[in-house]
Design an enzyme around this catalytic site. Structure first.
Site, PDB file in Angstrom:
ATOM      1  N   LYS A  68       0.612  -1.167   0.147  1.00 23.44           N
ATOM      2  CA  LYS A  68       0.081  -0.106  -0.356  1.00 23.44           C
ATOM      3  C   LYS A  68       0.807   0.852  -0.245  1.00 23.44           C
ATOM      4  CE  LYS A  68      -4.627  -2.069   1.288  1.00 23.44           C
ATOM      5  NZ  LYS A  68      -5.696  -1.973   2.499  1.00 23.44           N
TER       6      LYS A  68
ATOM      7  N   ARG B 174      -3.215 -10.131   5.247  1.00 21.64           N
ATOM      8  CA  ARG B 174      -3.479 -10.237   4.013  1.00 21.64           C
ATOM      9  C   ARG B 174      -2.413  -9.181   2.689  1.00 21.64           C
ATOM     10  NH1 ARG B 174      -5.984  -6.629   0.252  1.00 21.64           N
ATOM     11  NH2 ARG B 174      -7.040  -8.216  -1.681  1.00 21.64           N
TER      12      ARG B 174
HETATM   13  N1  PMM Z   1      -6.911  -4.059   1.407  1.00 23.65           N
HETATM   14  C1  PMM Z   1      -7.211  -4.271  -0.733  1.00 23.65           C
HETATM   15  C2  PMM Z   1      -8.809  -5.315  -1.355  1.00 23.65           C
HETATM   16  N2  PMM Z   1      -9.333  -6.115   0.238  1.00 23.65           N
HETATM   17  N3  PMM Z   1      -9.363  -6.765   2.118  1.00 23.65           N
HETATM   18  C3  PMM Z   1      -9.192  -6.927   3.360  1.00 23.65           C
HETATM   19  N4  PMM Z   1     -10.059  -7.702   4.209  1.00 23.65           N
HETATM   20  N5  PMM Z   1      -8.397  -5.698   4.208  1.00 23.65           N
HETATM   21  C4  PMM Z   1      -7.810  -5.036   3.003  1.00 23.65           C
HETATM   22  O1  PMM Z   1      -7.076  -4.014   3.444  1.00 23.65           O
HETATM   23  C5  PMM Z   1      -7.365  -4.930   1.608  1.00 23.65           C
HETATM   24  C6  PMM Z   1      -9.225  -5.785   1.179  1.00 23.65           C
HETATM   25  C7  PMM Z   1      -6.816  -3.202  -1.361  1.00 23.65           C
HETATM   26  O2  PMM Z   1      -5.886  -3.598  -2.136  1.00 23.65           O
HETATM   27  P1  PMM Z   1      -5.599  -4.668  -3.034  1.00 23.65           P
HETATM   28  O3  PMM Z   1      -6.090  -3.962  -3.971  1.00 23.65           O
HETATM   29  O4  PMM Z   1      -4.119  -4.798  -3.530  1.00 23.65           O
HETATM   30  O5  PMM Z   1      -6.031  -6.457  -3.439  1.00 23.65           O
END
Ligand code: PMM
Length: 259
Positions: free
Chosen positions: A204, A240
């Site tokens: 991020k 994650r």
């Molecule tokens: N961040 C993203 C997408 N899904 N789900 C959870 N539970 N927590 C998060 O911090 C989260 C998520 C955004 O990241 P990406 O686009 O790299 O998947």
């Protein structure tokens, strides 16, 4: 939790896994690298992202969820749409990962309550297109905690027991730079809500702002591994991540240190 983004536009891996066969192969390799849970998503939540129609989202994710679940892999579905959650659970997903904490779709909590799936409730103050408009806090940890507690209460009122609820502080969602670090420092206060805690820092922007805005993915993955270890030490149940080996290695080293 390994990330399987079946999207054309996620911020670090958009477009790489849009073909279901490629996404399935990627998920299998994340599993082989040590991910216990595979998080399949078909809608990008990057800052500024536009919403995707549930029909399109389902075309992307359902073949992937179905294939992975039929192989016995533990799948979570990253969605803000109740119809996608229902279809993914029917296809074998065991966890519904809703970054909006059930706020984006008023039917979401009922959809999960009707099933035996778990739900992850993210801290969220509005859609990606406008998320930074809501990044105003007096006490970020206290406010994130109170707002998550409300979402947990809403989920319980819908009939989902606390044992099936996971909370997530929503790193990067409606939070700027230092607010993310303050939230991470406050993780023990979220853990005492009595739910499992999920933390997503992977690649991020706030990490890049700390190590260098031009940091490539390898450097962001290393920074992710460090925050993931610290999150685990602060009580997180799951982290994650996009790059599983780096975080697995970091967790193994930290575990050896502590043992
Ligand atoms: N961040 C993203 C997408 N899904 N789900 C959870 N539970 N927590 C998060 O911090 C989260 C998520 C955004 O990241 P990406 O686009 O790299 O998947």
């Amino acid at each position: 939790m390994g990330i399987v983004n079946v999207t054309p536009d996620s911020f670090s891996d958009g477009g790489r896994f849009l073909d279901p066969d490629v996404a399935i192969a990627h998920a299998r390799s994340l599993r082989a690298q040590g991910a216990d849970l595979l998080d399949v998503g078909g809608e990008s939540t990057r800052p500024g992202a536009e919403r995707v129609a549930p029909r399109v989202e389902q075309q992307r994710v359902l073949p992937v969820v179905q294939a992975l679940a039929s192989e016995g892999l533990v799948v979570s579905i990253d969605t803000m749409n109740a119809s996608t959650a229902r279809a993914a659970v029917a296809a074998g997903a065991r966890l519904v990962n809703d970054v909006s904490g059930g706020l984006a779709d008023p039917d979401m909590l009922d959809a999960v309550a009707e099933s035996d799936a778990d739900i992850a409730l993210g801290h969220w103050r509005g859609p990606s297109a406008e998320m930074y408009a809501h990044a105003e806090y007096g006490d970020v940890v206290g406010e994130v905690r109170a707002e998550l507690e409300e979402r947990v209460a809403a989920a319980e009122a819908a009939g989902i027991p606390r044992s099936r609820i996971v909370v997530d502080p929503g790193i990067g969602f409606g939070k700027r730079g230092v607010q993310n670090w303050q939230t991470l420092r406050g993780l023990p206060r979220l853990a005492d809500l009595g739910c499992r805690v999920l933390v997503g820092t992977s690649r991020k922007r706030f990490l890049a702002e700390t190590i260098g805005v031009d940091a490539d993915l390898a450097r962001r993955d290393l920074a992710t591994a460090v925050t993931s270890v610290l999150a685990a030490r602060a009580g997180a149940w799951a982290v994650r991540v996009h790059d599983v080996p780096t975080t697995r290695d970091a967790l193994a080293v930290a575990r050896a240190w502590e043992a």
